[in-house]
Scaffold this motif. Structure first.
Motif, mmCIF file in Angstrom:
data_model
loop_
_atom_site.group_PDB
_atom_site.id
_atom_site.type_symbol
_atom_site.label_atom_id
_atom_site.label_comp_id
_atom_site.label_asym_id
_atom_site.label_seq_id
_atom_site.Cartn_x
_atom_site.Cartn_y
_atom_site.Cartn_z
ATOM 1 N N UNK A 22 1.053 -1.387 0.044
ATOM 2 C CA UNK A 22 0.086 0.024 -0.020
ATOM 3 C C UNK A 22 0.891 1.255 0.093
ATOM 4 N N UNK A 23 1.714 1.409 0.770
ATOM 5 C CA UNK A 23 2.802 2.571 0.841
ATOM 6 C C UNK A 23 3.573 2.541 -0.565
ATOM 7 N N UNK A 24 3.893 1.494 -1.259
ATOM 8 C CA UNK A 24 4.510 1.433 -2.448
ATOM 9 C C UNK A 24 3.565 2.154 -3.444
ATOM 10 N N UNK A 25 2.226 1.693 -3.743
ATOM 11 C CA UNK A 25 1.229 2.119 -4.549
ATOM 12 C C UNK A 25 1.131 3.698 -4.373
ATOM 13 N N UNK A 26 1.307 4.235 -3.132
ATOM 14 C CA UNK A 26 0.854 5.469 -2.826
ATOM 15 C C UNK A 26 2.123 6.354 -2.530
ATOM 16 N N UNK A 59 12.862 4.718 4.602
ATOM 17 C CA UNK A 59 11.801 4.547 3.474
ATOM 18 C C UNK A 59 12.697 4.655 2.086
ATOM 19 N N UNK A 60 12.022 5.423 1.224
ATOM 20 C CA UNK A 60 12.537 5.300 -0.237
ATOM 21 C C UNK A 60 13.896 6.145 -0.296
ATOM 22 N N UNK A 61 14.537 6.525 0.685
ATOM 23 C CA UNK A 61 15.654 7.278 0.625
ATOM 24 C C UNK A 61 15.783 8.649 0.315
ATOM 25 N N UNK A 83 11.820 -2.243 6.101
ATOM 26 C CA UNK A 83 11.054 -2.690 4.977
ATOM 27 C C UNK A 83 11.920 -2.800 3.896
ATOM 28 N N UNK A 84 12.329 -4.038 3.491
ATOM 29 C CA UNK A 84 13.344 -4.596 2.383
ATOM 30 C C UNK A 84 12.786 -3.868 1.301
ATOM 31 N N UNK A 85 11.566 -3.879 0.724
ATOM 32 C CA UNK A 85 10.877 -3.243 -0.728
ATOM 33 C C UNK A 85 11.198 -1.893 -0.755
ATOM 34 N N UNK A 232 -7.204 7.117 1.540
ATOM 35 C CA UNK A 232 -7.590 7.313 2.941
ATOM 36 C C UNK A 232 -8.100 5.841 3.424
ATOM 37 N N UNK A 233 -8.822 5.047 2.751
ATOM 38 C CA UNK A 233 -9.194 3.798 2.989
ATOM 39 C C UNK A 233 -7.993 2.750 2.974
ATOM 40 N N UNK A 234 -6.946 2.858 2.362
ATOM 41 C CA UNK A 234 -5.715 2.304 2.100
ATOM 42 C C UNK A 234 -4.886 2.289 3.523
ATOM 43 N N UNK A 235 -4.698 3.747 3.848
ATOM 44 C CA UNK A 235 -3.515 3.575 4.878
ATOM 45 C C UNK A 235 -4.183 4.632 5.834
ATOM 46 N N UNK A 236 -3.254 4.831 6.994
ATOM 47 C CA UNK A 236 -3.588 5.747 7.996
ATOM 48 C C UNK A 236 -4.577 5.271 8.837
ATOM 49 N N UNK A 237 -5.251 6.348 9.786
ATOM 50 C CA UNK A 237 -6.325 5.789 10.685
ATOM 51 C C UNK A 237 -7.379 5.287 10.023
ATOM 52 N N UNK A 238 -7.935 5.954 9.156
ATOM 53 C CA UNK A 238 -9.295 5.627 8.430
ATOM 54 C C UNK A 238 -8.805 4.315 7.788
ATOM 55 N N UNK A 239 -7.751 3.988 7.134
ATOM 56 C CA UNK A 239 -7.617 2.703 6.386
ATOM 57 C C UNK A 239 -7.286 1.753 7.509
ATOM 58 N N UNK A 240 -6.970 1.687 8.670
ATOM 59 C CA UNK A 240 -7.037 0.918 9.707
ATOM 60 C C UNK A 240 -8.484 0.562 10.155
#
Length: 289
Positions: A22-26, A59-61, A83-85, A232-240
């Protein structure tokens, strides 16, 4: 090579399996938003040419590469993330931009870090997720040379961060909050929002001269209302909340998305996307030795 040899904690496993895709997607939203907070303070930090710097939760550096530019070829930067990815894109960006003074390794600051090796330690929106924050902060201090400095950036309260709090409030109108046994990323993004509590954590971890500075910044939360809702529905408080509600969340998705659409359409918008406010603490302290 990973830093530390212990098995992953349940939180690290959760990050690598559930959250990473999800992080990678966004990434385009996350990296752009988080960088506004570090950009506001990076020129003011005491990072100088020739220094050795550790970036915890890199993260992604992107922050690691900005620091690598500051310290120059005489300095060095080590970025670690659990996170290795995230690390292969970081290495690719470093190579593409010609940085030979930066390295990326998989590591967990709560378990082990190199000791007495760095002039400065930075962390941008990572320490809030420590399951044992005092232990993690202590490892970061021990990574510093005597007299070295640490700066970490964390979110202030939910009320100060409508970018995250607004979607969560909407989701909680329709769904129950996550239960005590919910799968989570750790204590959560607002676990270090209280200045008094974090000040005590820092002192317990052995730091001196602890200071707090506030940064407010609007961030882009999606290019369209549809992307804002999906994010919002994938990550963060709402996503959880949405993830933990399972089938009930899917059954109520139409109503949740309708309310979110109205919310996002009412926000500031330009040619780049839709913008909402965020607020962070920039916490700086010294390792006495």
């Amino acid at each position: 090579m990973a830093i530390g040899t212990q098995d992953d904690t349940e939180f690290v496993h959760f990050w690598n399996t559930v959250l990473e895709p999800k992080f990678t997607k966004y990434r385009h939203i996350l990296q752009g938003g988080l960088s506004r907070h570090s950009a506001a303070v990076l020129p003011k930090l005491g990072i100088k040419r020739g220094m050795s710097v550790l970036d915890v939760g890199c993260g992604w550096g992107d922050l690691s590469l900005q620091v690598a530019e500051i310290v120059g070829p005489e300095g060095r930067v080590l970025g670690i993330d659990c996170v290795e990815a995230f690390l292969d894109p970081a290495r690719a960006d470093a190579a593409a931009q010609g940085y030979s003074n930066v390295e990326f390794k998989r590591g967990d600051a709560e378990i082990a870090l190199p000791e007495r090796a760095f002039d400065y330690v930075v962390a941008r929106f990572g320490t809030m997720f420590f399951a044992n924050p005092v232990a993690g902060l202590r490892h970061m201090r021990l990574a510093l040379k005597p007299g070295g400095t640490m700066t970490h950036i964390v979110w202030r309260t939910k009320a100060d961060n409508p970018a995250w709090h607004g979607p969560e409030e909407i989701t909680l109108r329709h769904l129950p909050p996550p239960g005590a046994n919910a799968d989570t990323c750790g204590p959560g993004p607002f676990s270090m929002s209280n200045q008094t509590t974090v000040g005590l954590m820092m002192k317990s971890a052995g730091y001196e001269d602890v200071s707090f500075a506030r940064v407010d910044a609007k961030i882009m939360v999606g290019t369209t209302p549809e992307e804002c809702i999906a994010y919002a529905l994938a990550l963060g408080p709402a996503g959880e909340v949405f993830r933990e509600a399972g089938a009930l969340a899917e059954a109520r998705r139409p109503e949740i998305e309708a309310d979110m659409r109205a919310f996002f359409e009412a926000q500031e918008r330009d040619e780049k996307g839709i913008w909402l406010g965020t607020s962070s603490w920039v916490i700086t302290a010294r390792n006495p030795g």
